[in-house]
Design a protein around this motif. Structure first.
Motif: not given
Length: 68
Positions: A9-14, A16-21, A54-56
């Motif tokens: 959750k924190v990584i996606l926010a940092e 700027g990636i939306r959960q749906k994307e 995907e996040l590398n």
């Protein structure tokens, strides 16, 4: 007994990636991804691999060990 804390959750926010994307990019259903992010579901090896790729990021940057 050790548990694992998901930092997705924190990584996606940092990033700027939306959960749906992210769900679409990884081909992981939104409900499964939500369960993983909220700690209600343990990811399969395949999902863990896809998420990290995907996040590398290595697995230890996405999930951290914690003592229960």
């Amino acid at each position: 007994m050790k548990g694992y804390k998901c930092k997705l959750k924190v990584i996606l926010a940092e990033e700027g990636i939306r959960q749906k994307e992210f769900s679409k990019k990884t081909n992981i259903s939104e409900s499964t991804l939500s369960g993983i992010i909220n700690g209600h579901t343990l990811p399969t090896f395949q999902n863990t691999f896809v998420i990290c790729k995907e996040l590398n990021k290595p697995i230890w940057e996405v999930w951290t060990e914690e003592n229960e």
